[in-house]
Every structure is written in structure tokens, then in C-alpha cells.
Write an enzyme that holds these catalytic residues in place. Sequence first.
Site, mmCIF file in Angstrom:
data_model
loop_
_atom_site.group_PDB
_atom_site.id
_atom_site.type_symbol
_atom_site.label_atom_id
_atom_site.label_comp_id
_atom_site.label_asym_id
_atom_site.label_seq_id
_atom_site.Cartn_x
_atom_site.Cartn_y
_atom_site.Cartn_z
ATOM 1 N N LYS A 248 67.593 67.283 51.334
ATOM 2 C CA LYS A 248 67.032 68.632 51.160
ATOM 3 C C LYS A 248 67.612 69.282 49.916
ATOM 4 O O LYS A 248 66.916 69.873 49.104
ATOM 5 C CB LYS A 248 67.352 69.498 52.392
ATOM 6 C CG LYS A 248 66.541 69.204 53.617
ATOM 7 C CD LYS A 248 65.115 69.697 53.553
ATOM 8 C CE LYS A 248 64.050 68.778 53.073
ATOM 9 N NZ LYS A 248 63.943 67.406 53.452
ATOM 10 N N CYS B 156 45.330 75.648 63.621
ATOM 11 C CA CYS B 156 43.938 75.763 63.213
ATOM 12 C C CYS B 156 43.670 77.159 62.636
ATOM 13 O O CYS B 156 44.438 78.083 62.825
ATOM 14 C CB CYS B 156 43.046 75.538 64.422
ATOM 15 S SG CYS B 156 43.394 73.971 65.225
ATOM 16 N N TRP C 240 42.991 71.593 62.891
ATOM 17 C CA TRP C 240 44.092 70.671 62.586
ATOM 18 C C TRP C 240 44.309 69.927 63.890
ATOM 19 O O TRP C 240 44.935 70.442 64.820
ATOM 20 C CB TRP C 240 45.338 71.439 62.165
ATOM 21 C CG TRP C 240 46.513 70.553 61.902
ATOM 22 C CD1 TRP C 240 47.482 70.183 62.789
ATOM 23 C CD2 TRP C 240 46.859 69.895 60.672
ATOM 24 N NE1 TRP C 240 48.399 69.364 62.209
ATOM 25 C CE2 TRP C 240 48.048 69.160 60.913
ATOM 26 C CE3 TRP C 240 46.295 69.850 59.420
ATOM 27 C CZ2 TRP C 240 48.662 68.394 59.919
ATOM 28 C CZ3 TRP C 240 46.907 69.094 58.434
ATOM 29 C CH2 TRP C 240 48.081 68.380 58.670
ATOM 30 N N LYS D 126 53.935 65.273 48.169
ATOM 31 C CA LYS D 126 54.105 65.512 49.607
ATOM 32 C C LYS D 126 53.964 64.202 50.379
ATOM 33 O O LYS D 126 54.633 63.989 51.364
ATOM 34 C CB LYS D 126 53.073 66.522 50.110
ATOM 35 C CG LYS D 126 53.214 66.878 51.589
ATOM 36 C CD LYS D 126 54.570 67.463 51.903
ATOM 37 C CE LYS D 126 54.799 67.676 53.389
ATOM 38 N NZ LYS D 126 56.213 67.975 53.694
ATOM 39 N N ARG E 116 46.062 76.427 55.697
ATOM 40 C CA ARG E 116 46.699 76.021 56.968
ATOM 41 C C ARG E 116 46.407 74.550 57.274
ATOM 42 O O ARG E 116 46.947 73.997 58.226
ATOM 43 C CB ARG E 116 46.161 76.882 58.118
ATOM 44 C CG ARG E 116 46.472 78.355 57.991
ATOM 45 C CD ARG E 116 45.620 79.152 58.951
ATOM 46 N NE ARG E 116 46.047 78.980 60.312
ATOM 47 C CZ ARG E 116 46.827 79.847 60.955
ATOM 48 N NH1 ARG E 116 47.256 80.912 60.318
ATOM 49 N NH2 ARG E 116 47.174 79.657 62.195
ATOM 50 N N ASN F 94 42.845 77.718 69.039
ATOM 51 C CA ASN F 94 43.996 77.201 68.296
ATOM 52 C C ASN F 94 45.128 77.086 69.307
ATOM 53 O O ASN F 94 45.475 78.057 69.959
ATOM 54 C CB ASN F 94 44.389 78.180 67.173
ATOM 55 C CG ASN F 94 45.618 77.680 66.416
ATOM 56 O OD1 ASN F 94 45.986 76.504 66.519
ATOM 57 N ND2 ASN F 94 46.267 78.567 65.683
ATOM 58 N N GLY F 95 45.666 75.885 69.483
ATOM 59 C CA GLY F 95 46.793 75.729 70.414
ATOM 60 C C GLY F 95 46.632 74.468 71.234
ATOM 61 O O GLY F 95 45.917 73.547 70.854
ATOM 62 N N GLU G 97 66.521 67.407 46.494
ATOM 63 C CA GLU G 97 65.106 67.342 46.097
ATOM 64 C C GLU G 97 64.550 68.696 45.685
ATOM 65 O O GLU G 97 63.537 68.762 45.001
ATOM 66 C CB GLU G 97 64.240 66.716 47.190
ATOM 67 C CG GLU G 97 64.021 67.558 48.418
ATOM 68 C CD GLU G 97 63.027 66.881 49.373
ATOM 69 O OE1 GLU G 97 62.068 66.236 48.919
ATOM 70 O OE2 GLU G 97 63.244 66.996 50.583
ATOM 71 N N HIS H 157 87.229 54.567 51.333
ATOM 72 C CA HIS H 157 86.948 53.229 50.776
ATOM 73 C C HIS H 157 86.377 53.320 49.368
ATOM 74 O O HIS H 157 85.721 52.402 48.894
ATOM 75 C CB HIS H 157 85.997 52.478 51.715
ATOM 76 C CG HIS H 157 86.598 52.236 53.057
ATOM 77 N ND1 HIS H 157 87.585 51.297 53.290
ATOM 78 C CD2 HIS H 157 86.425 52.886 54.234
ATOM 79 C CE1 HIS H 157 87.953 51.346 54.558
ATOM 80 N NE2 HIS H 157 87.268 52.300 55.153
ATOM 81 N N GLU I 298 70.095 63.935 55.830
ATOM 82 C CA GLU I 298 68.934 64.821 55.647
ATOM 83 C C GLU I 298 69.338 66.077 54.888
ATOM 84 O O GLU I 298 68.618 66.539 54.011
ATOM 85 C CB GLU I 298 68.306 65.161 56.998
ATOM 86 C CG GLU I 298 67.162 66.146 56.938
ATOM 87 C CD GLU I 298 66.021 65.742 56.002
ATOM 88 O OE1 GLU I 298 65.976 64.570 55.574
ATOM 89 O OE2 GLU I 298 65.199 66.609 55.667
#
Length: 611
Positions: A488, A2, A74, A606, A27, A100-101, A491, A507, A484
Site C-alpha cells: 500500500k 448497484c 453490479w 487496476k 459505481r 441494490n443489496g 504503490e 540475517h 500488504e
Amino acid sequence: MCGIMGYVGPRPASPIIMQGLKRLEYRGYDSAGIAVAADGVIQIRKAAGKLDRLVEAMAASEPSGAIGIGHTRWATHGPPTDANAHPHADTTEKFAIVHNGIIENFFELKEELLAAGREFTSDTDTEVLVHLISDEYDGDLAEAVRRAVKRATGAYALVAVAAEQPDTIVAVRMISPLVIGFGEGETFLASGIPALLDHTRDVLVMEDGELAIITAEGITLEKLDGTPVDRQHMKVDWDVEQAEKGGYPHFMLKEIFEQPRVVADSLLGRLDGTDVILEGVAWGPAFEQSIEKIWITACGTAFHAGLAGKEMFEGLLRIPTEAVYAHELRYRDPIVEPNSLTLAISQSGETADTLAGARLLHERGSRLLAITNVVGSALTHYSDDVIYTRAGLEISVASTKAYTAMLVAQYLLALRLGQSRGVLDEARARKVAAALEALPGQVESLLKREEGIDEMARFLASKLADENDIYFIGRGLDYAVATEGSLKLKEISYLHSEAMPAGELKHGTLALITEGTPVIVVNTQAHVYDKTVSALQEVKARGASVIAVAYDDDTEIEHYTDHVLRIPRTLDLLSPVLSIVPLQLLAYHVADARGLEIDQPRNLAKSVTVE
Ligand code: AGP
């Protein structure tokens, strides 16, 4: 993550606070609010949605006063609504706070306060704090805050004002950031430096366990036990954009380095010994023991996290698990047995394919658990249960911290199911829980080897930067991580790469391995270590240039590879949280070496909210 802004001085507080909140928009937030104290009254305005909604709410009557606090939320507990927006006030509206937390023990505190007759107006964890302050207040706001936070456990930045003390802001930092800015006869407070730069570059960063008593003349800084603290101010020479990136050149790198905090936050309040507390999960042990099949559906990075989950749930729980791309699933005619659990994994909670795939399984009777980073996202509306990943806003299109948070969410689920189904005995559960608890520190230490891992990644990136085809291989969980790592790289560097199970090379793909072909192998899974080495030898024999990701104490691997990116040892089951980090950094440095945009790669969004 936040946003917090506070002001005390000779000027009207509202415009300054609103400007600061605007600076903190990067943020991410889903609601916002402001509280201004004047003439013995605290005026609060707050609204769900973007800052413009708060501006509208203020246009009608802007709070007047020279001291105030503001917040962009957030959400982690409670959907984004007007009532859940901060600031929160006590019943008498004599106190207001922003936070915040995460308050780990908010449930017990709320029960206690409700039993004492307190009335709650929101379903946030934050609100318990303002009632505690009101409880503890005997004329000194700082003392009331000090006593209140002693009763709370968790990670927080807490900022409070009192109607009876309209010249003082009290702030406490416990993990979540708080910085103080010093002006001429005025003082500012924020959760991030960008919000201060319009007013001052003379700042002080609060540290954990500190309490600040803030007035227009300056601050008194103490430890929570009252011990005075004497801290040097710092001069900030960043521009606003640099400040938003915390001094990192790109959001992606900042988010890679946020992972220790994110892994810690994803565990916070959810692991008590071997007990797993999942606040958004409504099922009981009977359902857990009845599960006969697990479906995992997602896209992109989230799907790769799900691939690791598949290995976990089958390997640890012996529950048949199918990980299927959502864009494939939605056009299939899946056979959904009774007693199945579906994990729909999505950082945004808005990916059209994932929503469609998840709903299809749900409509056919599968219980739907969302693993997502966005409170109140579309996916949560369709789901029976939710585990929030608590990664904070992820700005870079290339997902990094959300991926590790998705892994942690699945580990917690596996630990809980394993115990309730009797397949994880106490001793093994303790081992897994201990290894989970150690992860934040291990990720931190891994990233702190910046000279080592960053340097190595930079060096290897320069060697890879002009390669056309790069291969990622591994077996089991290492293969899930290889997928993954490959995504990364491609992209953000625009170099072609592909991941495959190490055993698959012979194979067909081996035909493509020639002198100097870069092959990146992830090799942490003991039970298939030698088999992966065989695959390494196959590619080495054809001249490949091999980079391995392996444990610190693996003394064999360098015999078969050209370079090794090392990670701290953990349970093989948990290694993906660590082995992905060097691959994230490698991708980042290859893209940087190629002078590419990184945070906003071409052609990508995104969140893919369309088919
Ligand atoms: C990952 O780096 C990409 N940004 C992309 O693959 C992403 O993971 C995918 O689109 C799924 O997004 P979601 O997690 O928001 O559903």
C-alpha cells in the site's frame, strides 16, 4: 453497489433516468435497465453490458411516460445477462422493481414462490421481491411493498412502480443507500447524490427501515411500521466529482471507509450460528474431509490476502497449504497431489498471471475455487466453485476493501472446513463465528476513531513523507499484514518499502537499520509477541524509529516503540481485518502529504490483464 434512478413528474421519464444512470456509472455495473409506467402498462428495456447497449435497446422504442425507475447492476447473485438485469417484473408485468443489496433468505422465498406456481425469468435474488409484492398487492402499492419486505431479510434499497398507480414510486431503504431529490412539481430518487445534481440540490437521505411514497408533489416518509417520519431536507454543495467520492477527497479513502459495510456484506447470509453457507460452492462434506493440500495462488494484494489464508488454513485446519505467486507458479512444474483444493484469489478475476496459475493447477487435477469480486469474470469461468467478495466496485488502483473482503471469504471457508473435518469443535467454532460477526462493528469503531487513528496516521505520515526506505515487520499473520501494508505504501507514495518476517532482520537487513530508519511492526499474535519484541529491540538498538500496530489493551508495546496505532482486540486469527486498516490510512496520508495522485498511481493498472 448497484445504481438506482427514479423520476416522477411532468417530463418524460426515460431521458432523465438514463442521464441519472450515466451519473452512476462510476459505481460500476455489468448490466442496466429501465421501466416506465404509462396508460396502465409498464414498459421495460434492459441489457447486459455497458449503458450503450441499453441506449441501443431504447433507440428502437423509447418507453414513454412520466414515471419510471432505472438500474445499473453490479452482480452479486447470477451472472450479468439480459434476463438478470433489473428492473424485474412479476408474471403479469403489473409491477416492476429495482434493488441494490442482498436478500439473505431469497432461496427459501424462491422455493415458496415456485411451489405457489410463480414463474421466474432470472436467477437473481431480487426477483423474489417483485413476486412477493404482486402476492401482497390489494390495490395499495405501499402496503404491498411493506408486507413484502417484512418477509425478506438482508440489506437492500428497493424501489417499485405499479401499472395501476402511474403517479407513485414506493421506496424502502434497509442499509443500501437511497436519496430523494425535490424539484418544482417533480421528484427524483437515486442510490447516490451524483445522479440528482443535474436537477436539484435539495435532497433528503432516507434512513434504514424507512419507506417513502413518492409523487410529483413530494413524499410521504414513514417507518416500515407506518410511523410517520419528519426529516429535514439538506442542501448539497458538492460538485459531481465530489459526490461520486461521497465527499471524500479520493476514492481510496472512501473505499477504506466502506470496509465496515463490505465486511458485513461479505458475511451477510453466509453465517447462521456456526453454519457457513457458501452459495457458490458445490462440493459436499465428503470432498471437504478428503482435502489433503490447499494451494493458494494470486498476485499483489490478493496474494497478501492469500498469505494470511495460508497461516489460517495450516494453523486452524492443519492442512498443508502453499501460497505461491501466480506469475511464478505458471512457469513451474507443480506436483499436484490428488485431493487438493486451489484458491485463486483475484479482485478483478481477470489477472492474466492468476488465470494461468489457476488453470495449471486445475488441469493437473486440483479443484478450483475462485475468490473474486466480479461476478462472471474470466476466473469464474474456469472455476469449479466461487466465493464472491461482495466489496462492490473498487475504483482506486490501490486495493483496500477488496483485501478485507478476501480475508473474510477465507475465514468463512476455514470455519466451514474446520467443522466438517472435525478440527473445530462447537465451542471453538462459536468463538470464531462470534468474532467474525463482531468485525464490521469493530472496523467501524476503529475508523470512527478518526481523530485518533486518522490524526496519528497523518502525523506519522508527515514524519515518513521524506524517508527513502521504510521497513514493515511481523511474524505469522502479522507478517502477512506487513506485506500488504508495505505494498500500500510503496504503490501510492512511491517511497521504497519492504516487508519481512521479523526474525529475518538479523540475517542481513539489520545492516540497513540506522538512526531514524522507520520500522513499522505489526504485533498482535500472542504466541510470537515476545519474539517480535526482540526484533523491535534489535532495530531500536540501531536507532530505528518504530511505529507499532497493536491491540488497545496491549500495555507493553509502548515501552519498545515510538508510536502505536491501536486496534480493537479480536481473535488473533482474525486480527488482519483490523490491523490492516491503520496501515491503509498511513499509506494514504503519506501519499497525500507528498501531494501525489493516489487513486491512479503512475505505471499501475487496476487489473493486470497481460503478462
Ligand atoms: C493492489 O493494491 C494492486 N492494485 C495490485 O497488486 C493488485 O492487487 C494485483 O494486481 C492483483 O489484482 P487482482 O486482485 O484483480 O487479481
